[in-house]
Design a protein around this motif. Sequence first.
Motif, PDB file in Angstrom:
ATOM      1  N   GLU A 187       0.877  -1.180   0.000  1.00  0.00           N
ATOM      2  CA  GLU A 187       0.000   0.000   0.000  1.00  0.00           C
ATOM      3  C   GLU A 187       0.904   1.217   0.000  1.00  0.00           C
ATOM      4  N   LEU A 188       0.957   1.880  -1.152  1.00  0.00           N
ATOM      5  CA  LEU A 188       1.859   3.018  -1.318  1.00  0.00           C
ATOM      6  C   LEU A 188       1.209   4.278  -0.777  1.00  0.00           C
ATOM      7  N   SER A 189       1.994   5.050  -0.037  1.00  0.00           N
ATOM      8  CA  SER A 189       1.528   6.352   0.445  1.00  0.00           C
ATOM      9  C   SER A 189       1.717   7.373  -0.663  1.00  0.00           C
ATOM     10  N   THR A 190       0.648   8.108  -0.978  1.00  0.00           N
ATOM     11  CA  THR A 190       0.757   9.199  -1.948  1.00  0.00           C
ATOM     12  C   THR A 190       0.010  10.397  -1.366  1.00  0.00           C
ATOM     13  N   ARG A 191       0.146  11.536  -2.029  1.00  0.00           N
ATOM     14  CA  ARG A 191      -0.563  12.690  -1.503  1.00  0.00           C
ATOM     15  C   ARG A 191      -1.028  13.597  -2.621  1.00  0.00           C
ATOM     16  N   ILE A 192      -2.162  14.266  -2.366  1.00  0.00           N
ATOM     17  CA  ILE A 192      -2.624  15.347  -3.225  1.00  0.00           C
ATOM     18  C   ILE A 192      -2.593  16.567  -2.328  1.00  0.00           C
ATOM     19  N   GLY A 193      -1.711  17.508  -2.603  1.00  0.00           N
ATOM     20  CA  GLY A 193      -1.476  18.580  -1.636  1.00  0.00           C
ATOM     21  C   GLY A 193      -0.960  17.909  -0.373  1.00  0.00           C
ATOM     22  N   TRP A 194      -1.578  18.203   0.762  1.00  0.00           N
ATOM     23  CA  TRP A 194      -1.153  17.528   1.988  1.00  0.00           C
ATOM     24  C   TRP A 194      -2.160  16.494   2.444  1.00  0.00           C
ATOM     25  N   SER A 195      -3.091  16.117   1.546  1.00  0.00           N
ATOM     26  CA  SER A 195      -4.034  15.057   1.901  1.00  0.00           C
ATOM     27  C   SER A 195      -3.499  13.719   1.426  1.00  0.00           C
ATOM     28  N   SER A 196      -3.717  12.710   2.270  1.00  0.00           N
ATOM     29  CA  SER A 196      -3.150  11.395   2.003  1.00  0.00           C
ATOM     30  C   SER A 196      -4.082  10.556   1.126  1.00  0.00           C
ATOM     31  N   VAL A 197      -3.505   9.914   0.102  1.00  0.00           N
ATOM     32  CA  VAL A 197      -4.236   8.975  -0.756  1.00  0.00           C
ATOM     33  C   VAL A 197      -3.427   7.681  -0.776  1.00  0.00           C
ATOM     34  N   ARG A 230       9.501   6.029   3.298  1.00  0.00           N
ATOM     35  CA  ARG A 230       9.775   5.549   4.662  1.00  0.00           C
ATOM     36  C   ARG A 230      10.601   6.568   5.441  1.00  0.00           C
ATOM     37  N   GLU A 231      11.586   7.211   4.768  1.00  0.00           N
ATOM     38  CA  GLU A 231      12.382   8.275   5.402  1.00  0.00           C
ATOM     39  C   GLU A 231      11.487   9.435   5.836  1.00  0.00           C
ATOM     40  N   ALA A 232      10.598   9.847   4.916  1.00  0.00           N
ATOM     41  CA  ALA A 232       9.709  10.972   5.208  1.00  0.00           C
ATOM     42  C   ALA A 232       8.768  10.631   6.363  1.00  0.00           C
ATOM     43  N   ARG A 233       8.316   9.372   6.423  1.00  0.00           N
ATOM     44  CA  ARG A 233       7.440   8.930   7.516  1.00  0.00           C
ATOM     45  C   ARG A 233       8.176   8.952   8.847  1.00  0.00           C
ATOM     46  N   LEU A 234       9.457   8.545   8.811  1.00  0.00           N
ATOM     47  CA  LEU A 234      10.262   8.527  10.028  1.00  0.00           C
ATOM     48  C   LEU A 234      10.454   9.945  10.563  1.00  0.00           C
ATOM     49  N   LEU A 235      10.846  10.842   9.688  1.00  0.00           N
ATOM     50  CA  LEU A 235      11.052  12.240  10.063  1.00  0.00           C
ATOM     51  C   LEU A 235       9.772  12.819  10.650  1.00  0.00           C
ATOM     52  N   ARG A 236       8.668  12.574   9.975  1.00  0.00           N
ATOM     53  CA  ARG A 236       7.383  13.109  10.412  1.00  0.00           C
ATOM     54  C   ARG A 236       6.969  12.533  11.759  1.00  0.00           C
ATOM     55  N   ALA A 237       7.190  11.231  11.968  1.00  0.00           N
ATOM     56  CA  ALA A 237       6.824  10.613  13.246  1.00  0.00           C
ATOM     57  C   ALA A 237       7.668  11.204  14.377  1.00  0.00           C
ATOM     58  N   GLU A 238       8.968  11.384  14.122  1.00  0.00           N
ATOM     59  CA  GLU A 238       9.845  11.987  15.144  1.00  0.00           C
ATOM     60  C   GLU A 238       9.367  13.393  15.486  1.00  0.00           C
ATOM     61  N   HIS A 278       3.136  13.727   5.949  1.00  0.00           N
ATOM     62  CA  HIS A 278       4.503  13.436   5.513  1.00  0.00           C
ATOM     63  C   HIS A 278       4.576  13.549   4.005  1.00  0.00           C
ATOM     64  N   ASP A 279       5.767  13.764   3.504  1.00  0.00           N
ATOM     65  CA  ASP A 279       5.949  13.893   2.063  1.00  0.00           C
ATOM     66  C   ASP A 279       5.715  12.536   1.391  1.00  0.00           C
ATOM     67  N   ALA A 280       5.235  12.559   0.169  1.00  0.00           N
ATOM     68  CA  ALA A 280       4.963  11.342  -0.599  1.00  0.00           C
ATOM     69  C   ALA A 280       4.726  11.765  -2.040  1.00  0.00           C
ATOM     70  N   PRO A 281       4.886  10.844  -3.010  1.00  0.00           N
ATOM     71  CA  PRO A 281       4.613  11.209  -4.409  1.00  0.00           C
ATOM     72  C   PRO A 281       3.128  11.457  -4.641  1.00  0.00           C
ATOM     73  N   GLU A 282       2.810  12.116  -5.745  1.00  0.00           N
ATOM     74  CA  GLU A 282       1.403  12.293  -6.111  1.00  0.00           C
ATOM     75  C   GLU A 282       0.870  10.963  -6.657  1.00  0.00           C
ATOM     76  N   PRO A 283      -0.460  10.772  -6.622  1.00  0.00           N
ATOM     77  CA  PRO A 283      -1.028   9.505  -7.096  1.00  0.00           C
ATOM     78  C   PRO A 283      -0.614   9.154  -8.530  1.00  0.00           C
ATOM     79  N   LEU A 284      -0.565  10.160  -9.410  1.00  0.00           N
ATOM     80  CA  LEU A 284      -0.218   9.873 -10.813  1.00  0.00           C
ATOM     81  C   LEU A 284       1.194   9.301 -10.912  1.00  0.00           C
ATOM     82  N   GLU A 285       2.122   9.897 -10.158  1.00  0.00           N
ATOM     83  CA  GLU A 285       3.498   9.395 -10.179  1.00  0.00           C
ATOM     84  C   GLU A 285       3.544   7.970  -9.624  1.00  0.00           C
ATOM     85  N   ALA A 286       2.784   7.727  -8.575  1.00  0.00           N
ATOM     86  CA  ALA A 286       2.780   6.402  -7.957  1.00  0.00           C
ATOM     87  C   ALA A 286       2.193   5.353  -8.907  1.00  0.00           C
ATOM     88  N   VAL A 287       1.099   5.696  -9.595  1.00  0.00           N
ATOM     89  CA  VAL A 287       0.501   4.759 -10.561  1.00  0.00           C
ATOM     90  C   VAL A 287       1.521   4.437 -11.652  1.00  0.00           C
TER      91      VAL A 287
END
Length: 291
Positions: A71-81, A103-111, A174-183
Amino acid sequence: MSSDRRFTGPIDLHTHSRVSDGTESPAELVRAAAAAGLGTVALTDHDSTAGWGEASAAAESAGITLIPGMELSTRIGWSSVHLLAYLFDPADADLLDATARIREARLLRAEQMVERISRDYDVTWDDVLAQTEPGATVGRPHIADALVARGLAPDRSAAFAGILHWRAGYYQPHDAPEPLEAVRLVVAAGGVPVIAHPATRSRADMQLEPVIGQLVDAGLFGLEIDHRENTPEGRVRLQHLASRYGLALTGSSDYHGAGKPNRLGENTTSPEVLDALITRATGSNPVYPPS
Ligand code: AMP
Ligand code: FE
Ligand code: FE
Ligand code: ZN
């Protein structure tokens, strides 16, 4: 890779192990899926394929079909998809690079979230690490477990409704690619992308509709319609989108072990849709039980 397999037993295409924010090891999860009477289960940890090997071995001995996924994390603006991805090549360099970054971005954000929470509550980053399998994809559920261990919440759900809710003021995306990039990444890796729980109450879902045409052009396969968090009105919209764009519809539990009330097989996918999904995939194979 085409398949003339007949699938027996219910098909659940969305589950999490301790490789991300589930509470069972990949092998325990696969055994639980077989014990629950499922014929096919997909392992879809957040942003990681680290559980595939263990899950495959467990599936062979438990006599259940495994669909390796993520399950890939992606974002549109700062909303998670969230984007489910199945049967891609786990060694694809671009996809590996993207998931490592997420995973790096998730770690930073969790900290950063824990730093802010620790100003008001007695919880530390070490508490979170104590709840997290080494190398696991870190998320709010691990912070929730730390809060529970500290007696600051009775369970994960309460932590999500309280301290971890955006309204409490500690939430951070947290930072993540946009849905289009992920697809595009998933398709380039020979995988099959399906949007996870696209019609929950959160705002991102509204933002998905304008881009869905582009996602379909890039190779989107389906929408996860039968998921406990999709609203009834949202499901009607998803039906319309599926007919308009020729998308498949899936159903799944989003099982997280003891971390969520979701039960294995509470929602399922039809054998016809699974067969089409497998036919579309070129990146890796399902793990079938020995015949
Ligand atoms: P994150 O991606 O780090 O923001 O965390 C979101 C994850 O937390 C989702 O993938 C869910 O699995 C999990 N989650 C969301 N709401 C709840 C809840 N109420 N109880 C337990 N887990 C939840
Ligand atoms: Fe999760
Ligand atoms: Fe999700
Ligand atoms: Zn999930």
